[in-house]
Design a protein around this motif. Structure first.
Motif, mmCIF file in Angstrom:
data_model
loop_
_atom_site.group_PDB
_atom_site.id
_atom_site.type_symbol
_atom_site.label_atom_id
_atom_site.label_comp_id
_atom_site.label_asym_id
_atom_site.label_seq_id
_atom_site.Cartn_x
_atom_site.Cartn_y
_atom_site.Cartn_z
ATOM 1 N N ALA A 251 0.819 -1.211 0.000
ATOM 2 C CA ALA A 251 0.000 0.000 0.000
ATOM 3 C C ALA A 251 0.852 1.259 0.000
ATOM 4 O O ALA A 251 0.474 2.279 -0.613
ATOM 5 C CB ALA A 251 -0.925 -0.005 1.207
ATOM 6 N N LEU A 252 1.988 1.209 0.689
ATOM 7 C CA LEU A 252 2.824 2.403 0.824
ATOM 8 C C LEU A 252 3.943 2.482 -0.201
ATOM 9 O O LEU A 252 4.664 3.486 -0.242
ATOM 10 C CB LEU A 252 3.418 2.459 2.235
ATOM 11 N N PHE A 253 4.098 1.439 -1.009
ATOM 12 C CA PHE A 253 5.228 1.439 -1.945
ATOM 13 C C PHE A 253 5.139 2.610 -2.919
ATOM 14 O O PHE A 253 6.150 3.220 -3.262
ATOM 15 C CB PHE A 253 5.294 0.117 -2.716
ATOM 16 N N GLY A 254 3.947 2.922 -3.355
ATOM 17 C CA GLY A 254 3.784 4.039 -4.285
ATOM 18 C C GLY A 254 4.125 5.376 -3.666
ATOM 19 O O GLY A 254 4.440 6.339 -4.387
ATOM 20 N N MET A 255 4.093 5.478 -2.316
ATOM 21 C CA MET A 255 4.357 6.745 -1.637
ATOM 22 C C MET A 255 5.775 6.828 -1.084
ATOM 23 O O MET A 255 6.453 7.843 -1.262
ATOM 24 C CB MET A 255 3.343 6.944 -0.505
ATOM 25 N N ILE A 256 6.220 5.763 -0.406
ATOM 26 C CA ILE A 256 7.547 5.834 0.228
ATOM 27 C C ILE A 256 8.534 4.837 -0.361
ATOM 28 O O ILE A 256 9.716 4.860 -0.017
ATOM 29 C CB ILE A 256 7.445 5.634 1.753
ATOM 30 N N GLY A 257 8.064 3.958 -1.224
ATOM 31 C CA GLY A 257 8.960 3.025 -1.897
ATOM 32 C C GLY A 257 9.749 2.157 -0.939
ATOM 33 O O GLY A 257 9.207 1.591 0.018
ATOM 34 N N LEU A 258 11.070 2.111 -1.143
ATOM 35 C CA LEU A 258 11.942 1.246 -0.351
ATOM 36 C C LEU A 258 12.176 1.777 1.069
ATOM 37 O O LEU A 258 12.768 1.074 1.892
ATOM 38 C CB LEU A 258 13.289 1.074 -1.063
ATOM 39 N N ASP A 259 11.711 2.987 1.361
ATOM 40 C CA ASP A 259 11.864 3.518 2.719
ATOM 41 C C ASP A 259 11.049 2.730 3.743
ATOM 42 O O ASP A 259 11.216 2.940 4.953
ATOM 43 C CB ASP A 259 11.447 4.994 2.767
ATOM 44 N N PHE A 260 10.201 1.834 3.290
ATOM 45 C CA PHE A 260 9.458 0.970 4.215
ATOM 46 C C PHE A 260 10.412 0.095 5.029
ATOM 47 O O PHE A 260 10.050 -0.392 6.104
ATOM 48 C CB PHE A 260 8.472 0.101 3.433
ATOM 49 N N TYR A 261 11.639 -0.097 4.539
ATOM 50 C CA TYR A 261 12.652 -0.819 5.312
ATOM 51 C C TYR A 261 12.839 -0.178 6.689
ATOM 52 O O TYR A 261 13.057 -0.877 7.691
ATOM 53 C CB TYR A 261 14.002 -0.798 4.579
ATOM 54 N N PHE A 262 12.781 1.164 6.758
ATOM 55 C CA PHE A 262 13.013 1.863 8.020
ATOM 56 C C PHE A 262 11.905 1.574 9.033
ATOM 57 O O PHE A 262 12.163 1.433 10.233
ATOM 58 C CB PHE A 262 13.109 3.372 7.770
ATOM 59 N N ILE A 263 10.677 1.497 8.567
ATOM 60 C CA ILE A 263 9.554 1.184 9.448
ATOM 61 C C ILE A 263 9.720 -0.216 10.042
ATOM 62 O O ILE A 263 9.510 -0.428 11.246
ATOM 63 C CB ILE A 263 8.225 1.295 8.677
ATOM 64 N N LEU A 264 10.094 -1.166 9.209
ATOM 65 C CA LEU A 264 10.307 -2.535 9.673
ATOM 66 C C LEU A 264 11.423 -2.594 10.708
ATOM 67 O O LEU A 264 11.295 -3.271 11.742
ATOM 68 C CB LEU A 264 10.655 -3.436 8.486
ATOM 69 N N ALA A 265 12.520 -1.903 10.443
ATOM 70 C CA ALA A 265 13.663 -1.934 11.358
ATOM 71 C C ALA A 265 13.294 -1.388 12.732
ATOM 72 O O ALA A 265 13.659 -1.960 13.770
ATOM 73 C CB ALA A 265 14.825 -1.134 10.760
ATOM 74 N N LEU A 266 12.552 -0.295 12.762
ATOM 75 C CA LEU A 266 12.151 0.305 14.035
ATOM 76 C C LEU A 266 11.240 -0.625 14.824
ATOM 77 O O LEU A 266 11.390 -0.783 16.050
ATOM 78 C CB LEU A 266 11.441 1.634 13.764
ATOM 79 N N PHE A 267 10.299 -1.269 14.158
ATOM 80 C CA PHE A 267 9.363 -2.167 14.830
ATOM 81 C C PHE A 267 10.082 -3.367 15.431
ATOM 82 O O PHE A 267 9.820 -3.774 16.567
ATOM 83 C CB PHE A 267 8.293 -2.616 13.842
ATOM 84 N N VAL A 268 11.025 -3.946 14.690
ATOM 85 C CA VAL A 268 11.798 -5.081 15.195
ATOM 86 C C VAL A 268 12.573 -4.681 16.444
ATOM 87 O O VAL A 268 12.580 -5.397 17.461
ATOM 88 C CB VAL A 268 12.752 -5.627 14.117
ATOM 89 N N ALA A 269 13.253 -3.542 16.388
ATOM 90 C CA ALA A 269 14.062 -3.100 17.524
ATOM 91 C C ALA A 269 13.209 -2.911 18.779
ATOM 92 O O ALA A 269 13.582 -3.339 19.880
ATOM 93 C CB ALA A 269 14.776 -1.795 17.169
ATOM 94 N N LEU A 270 12.059 -2.283 18.636
ATOM 95 C CA LEU A 270 11.187 -2.039 19.786
ATOM 96 C C LEU A 270 10.660 -3.342 20.388
ATOM 97 O O LEU A 270 10.633 -3.508 21.618
ATOM 98 C CB LEU A 270 10.014 -1.144 19.366
ATOM 99 N N THR A 271 10.241 -4.270 19.538
ATOM 100 C CA THR A 271 9.595 -5.477 20.064
ATOM 101 C C THR A 271 10.572 -6.408 20.775
ATOM 102 O O THR A 271 10.212 -7.008 21.794
ATOM 103 C CB THR A 271 8.891 -6.245 18.925
ATOM 104 N N VAL A 272 11.811 -6.541 20.278
ATOM 105 C CA VAL A 272 12.748 -7.440 20.963
ATOM 106 C C VAL A 272 13.126 -6.872 22.326
ATOM 107 O O VAL A 272 13.291 -7.624 23.308
ATOM 108 C CB VAL A 272 14.006 -7.725 20.110
#
Length: 505
Positions: A251-272
């Motif tokens: 859904a967000l690829f058209g808006m932020i493209g590959l920057d979705f990597y940053f969202i994933l990285a932040l979520f992983v760090a917080l949850t562990v």
């Protein structure tokens, strides 16, 4: 403070799991050999600590599964496609309409159109481009999966032997999870296939270094009669995370493209970080261990495969994930080049998550029932057989109907099969552990089965595309492999658990 630890020698030279001399806060392992796999861990008997553990395990499972789904399904194929497109379509060809060119190629193949010289040249570029992107995606995912496969059991053994105030598993979950998040953010900037191979391989390895000890906490902390319930929830997390990762990235690829990597990285760090803080383990500082012997370790690396039931279950998992992953590794490209009508990259990225969503109801129902029902009945094998048969049948649908509706039907049936399979298969691996004292090592080897299937799949899919010039062969190979998983789980000898009837569902 926990008392000193006594150890029994292991015939393979790897110390068995130690036994506490005095454990006032934990149930003695020797008193309940069927319920617990170790005494060097907190044991969840009460409802509150168990619920808290399940809740945070579920959240971590969602985070890591978001990574695999978003990267493997949306981000990585698009990233590779962008890199390869720049290698083939240069200058005036840079603005070519790929969906239109794909439809032209189908019309030419059907004898409906005679291409001009310029069209024939571009069709040649398209053919080379499709082969290259499939091969590059296969290379990136295969190398990373093989690296994980080879090192996973090593991490399991090292976590078995870790001495720290946080316990044996938490340091690996915490520090590997944080480092993996940093590497994941770095993948965003890979400028070439070669660098992408290196960065993603390190990222996948590091996140799996956190994942193996996380899985081992189920064997350490949860009694046997409740593992099906726990793995149902954790499997649900994998499914929800897979959907959220795919939906979010698409859904967000058209808006932020590959920057979705940053969202994933932040979520992983917080949850562990939150998992370790909210589910503290017993200290393993006083654990006594023998000196580690690398020679003995490598001789015992796959010693669990000597156990008949473990070996058959391991082979079945390899085939199951080999077949399933073969069908999914090129999913984005299937929407662009296999189904009729063809889609653009943007349309495919937006549509792929919708196909995943279609599977959600069946998956949620199955995963919420299968683990608990297998606990209640005291058997696992029939569930795995049913799931494998359903999966094989679902993968045949796109062969019959290479259309978008066909992919939706396939996704729904596949979701049902996975919902049955995941919690029961995870619980059964714990049940058939040949030596509960080396659960970390042997559960690491079970993850190798998953990674082996996943590592072989991209190469097979790429070869099928290169050899046949299309994607139908990919589905044929997937059906055959998953069908094989049905036959290899059949020889497992399973006895109904004695306390099955007492399990609450």
């Amino acid at each position: 403070m926990p008392g000193r630890v006594a150890e029994r020698p292991d015939p393979h030279g790897i110390p068995e799991r130690p036994v506490m001399a005095d454990e006032p806060s934990m149930t003695r392992l020797s008193e309940e050999p069927q319920r617990w796999t170790t005494s060097i861990a907190v044991h969840y008997e009460g409802k509150k600590p168990m619920s808290r553990y399940i809740r945070w395990y579920l959240i971590v499972s969602i985070a890591t599964s978001m990574v695999w789904a978003a990267v493997n399904g949306i981000l990585m194929p698009n990233q590779i496609q962008l890199i390869e497109f720049g290698q083939f379509f240069l200058g005036p060809d840079a603005g070519v309409d790929l969906p239109a060119l794909t439809e032209l190629g189908r019309a030419v193949a059907a004898g409906q159109v005679t291409p001009t010289a310029e069209q024939a040249r571009q069709l040649g570029l398209l053919s080379d481009f499709e082969t290259a992107r499939a091969a590059s995606l296969g290379l990136v995912t295969t190398v990373s999966a093989i690296l994980v496969m080879l090192l996973q059991p090593v991490i399991g053994v090292l976590s078995d032997r870790t001495r720290s105030k946080l316990g044996r598993r938490a340091p690996w979950i915490l520090y590997a999870g944080l480092f993996g998040a940093v590497l994941l953010a770095g993948v965003r900037f890979a400028p070439s296939i070669a660098i992408l191979v290196v960065l993603w391989s390190l990222t996948e390895l590091t996140l799996n270094v956190a994942g193996n000890p996380l899985q081992a906490t189920v064997a350490d902390r949860v009694p046997r009669e409740r593992r099906g319930r726990v793995t149902s929830w954790t499997s649900l997390g994998a499914i929800i995370g897979g959907l959220l990762g795919g939906i979010g990235a698409g859904a967000l690829f058209g808006m932020i493209g590959l920057d979705f990597y940053f969202i994933l990285a932040l979520f992983v760090a917080l949850t562990v970080v939150l998992f370790v803080i909210r589910n503290r383990d017993e200290s393993s500082v006083d654990m006594v261990r023998e000196p580690f012997k690398w020679g003995a370790f490598f001789r015992g690396y796959a010693s669990a495969l000597k156990a008949r039931d473990y070996r058959w279950l391991w082979i079945s998992r390899v085939l199951f994930f080999f077949g399933y992953s073969t069908s999914t590794v090129l999913s984005l490209y299937m929407l662009q080049s296999y189904i009729t009508p063809a889609m653009s990259a943007a349309e495919a990225s937006a549509t792929a998550p919708l196909i995943s969503i279609a599977s959600l109801p069946a998956t949620l129902i199955a995963v919420s029932i299968s683990g608990r029902l297998s606990d209640r009945l005291g058997v696992r094998k029939p569930f795995i057989i049913v799931a494998s048969v359903l999966m094989a049948a679902s993968l045949a649908v796109p062969l019959i109907s290479p259309t978008l509706p066909g992919l939706f039907i396939q996704s729904i049936v596949t979701g049902l099969a996975f919902g049955i399979y995941l919690p029961v298969d995870n619980a059964m691996f714990i049940d058939v552990l040949p030596d509960p004292e080396t659960a970390g090592r042997d559960l690491g080897l079970s993850i190798v089965a998953t990674n082996l299937g996943q590592s072989l799949a991209p190469a097979l899919a790429a070869v099928m595309v290169a050899v046949t010039g299309g994607y139908a062969g990919v589905w044929v190979a997937a059906v055959v492999l998953v069908a094989g998983a049905t036959f290899t789980v059949a020889p497992i000898r399973e006895r109904r658990a004695r306390n099955a009837a007492q399990v609450q569902v």
